[in-house]
Design an enzyme around this catalytic site. Structure first.
Site, PDB file in Angstrom:
ATOM      1  N   SER A 142       0.871  -1.284   0.126  1.00 30.69           N
ATOM      2  CA  SER A 142       0.005  -0.171   0.255  1.00 30.69           C
ATOM      3  C   SER A 142       1.030   1.347  -0.035  1.00 30.69           C
ATOM      4  CB  SER A 142      -0.841  -0.117   1.176  1.00 30.69           C
ATOM      5  OG  SER A 142      -1.592   1.075   1.462  1.00 30.69           O
ATOM      6  N   TYR A 156      -1.250  -1.380  10.323  1.00 31.08           N
ATOM      7  CA  TYR A 156      -1.585  -1.348   8.835  1.00 31.08           C
ATOM      8  C   TYR A 156      -0.248  -0.862   8.265  1.00 31.08           C
ATOM      9  CZ  TYR A 156      -3.711  -1.395   4.199  1.00 31.08           C
ATOM     10  OH  TYR A 156      -4.125  -1.484   3.045  1.00 31.08           O
TER      11      TYR A 156
END
Ligand SMILES: NC(=O)c1ccc[n+]([C@@H]2O[C@H](COP(=O)([O-])OP(=O)(O)OC[C@H]3O[C@@H](n4cnc5c(N)ncnc54)[C@H](OP(=O)(O)O)[C@@H]3O)[C@@H](O)[C@H]2O)c1
Length: 270
Positions: A142, A156
């Protein structure tokens, strides 16, 4: 780009980016191993793609947070005589809220899925790829793995930074072979992701230019891995964000991420 007679394993293939990888790889001729928890979704996608593109499909319903899941998958495929040529480690989700708002069991399962299953499946299939001198490995990371850590969604960004670094190491180790390893670093992408983590109402307030459809994300990633491009960021907005975060002095970048992330990450389900 053709993957005729190759076998691709895609985790998180029941929705979003993973389903888009399955469609694109089938369209390019690859046989598919589709992995996620929701068996019916996988079976319906497998039936659709087998009919449309005459590819072989195998559906494996598994919870990849289970420590035995990755080895069970590898053993099943070995006993079926299926060699994986293309591995797309993609299954994932986000946990809103600050670190102490979730209990340890939730964080443990998160890391088991987002870090351990990616490393374990790569460890299971990379030796065969090296032996056959052909492989494509995409770790779906990401933009969050390339910028300072956000406030909220605590593990995350850290898990995605792990995947970027992991892909870089794999690419270095596989240099000179027919195996290419890449990290795909999408930004906001239309999928079930923000419905699952109940942040849809927050992120839908963000400008539309910050979002991409899953299909161009996937097409760009497949082109990037073919070219042995190690870290791939799809889309002009995402590229600009990553460039800006690297160009700014580190404390400014960290402050900007902290302030921006409060808008769509810190709150839980409000
Ligand atoms: N969407 C975004 O804005 C965005 C941005 C950057 C990166 N990403 C990354 O892209 C990847 C795919 O996300 P997405 O946007 O496509 O989200 P999505 O539409 O919610 O899809 C997530 C997939 O992961 C599977 N999954 C979740 N937990 C699992 C588990 N324990 N075991 C096995 N499979 C599991 C889900 O299937 P089941 O529920 O059937 O198990 C589903 O197929 C993730 O790694 C995510 O971090 C997404």
């Amino acid at each position: 780009m053709t993957y005729k007679n190759k076998w691709a394993l895609i985790t998180g293939a029941s929705a979003g980016i993973g389903a888009a990888f399955a469609r694109s790889l089938a369209q390019k001729g690859a046989n598919l191993v589709l992995v996620a928890r929701r068996k019916e979704k996988l079976e319906s996608l497998a039936a659709e793609l087998a009919a449309a593109y005459s590819v072989e499909t195998i559906v494996i319903a598994a919870d990849l947070a289970d420590p035995l899941a990755s080895s069970d998958i590898a053993e099943k495929l070995a006993s079926d005589g299926v060699n994986i040529d293309i591995l797309v480690n993609n299954a994932g989700f986000g946990m809103p809220g600050n670190f102490t708002e979730s209990d340890w069991a939730a964080h443990r399962d998160f890391l088991a899925l987002m870090v351990t299953s990616y490393a374990h499946l790569t460890h299971a299939f990379l030796p065969g790829m090296l032996e056959r001198d052909y492989g494509r490995i995409i770790q779906v990371a990401s933009v969050a793995g390339l910028v300072p850590g956000s406030s909220g969604h605590t593990l995350y960004g850290a898990s995605k930074a792990f995947l970027v670094s992991f892909a870089q190491s794999l690419a270095g180790e596989c240099e000179g072979t027919g195996v290419h390893a890449s990290a795909l670093c999408p930004g906001f992408t239309y999928s079930e992701f923000h419905d699952v983590n109940e942040t849809r109402s927050l992120v839908s307030q963000l400008p539309k230019h910050m979002f991409m459809e899953a299909e161009p994300v996937v097409e760009g990633a497949l082109e990037a891995v073919e070219k042995a491009h190690v870290v791939y960021v799809p889309g002009a907005w995402n590229k600009f964000t990553v460039w800006l975060m690297k160009a700014l002095p580190r404390p400014w970048a960290a402050l900007m991420v902290k302030n921006q992330s409060a808008k769509f990450r810190r709150a839980t389900a409000d």
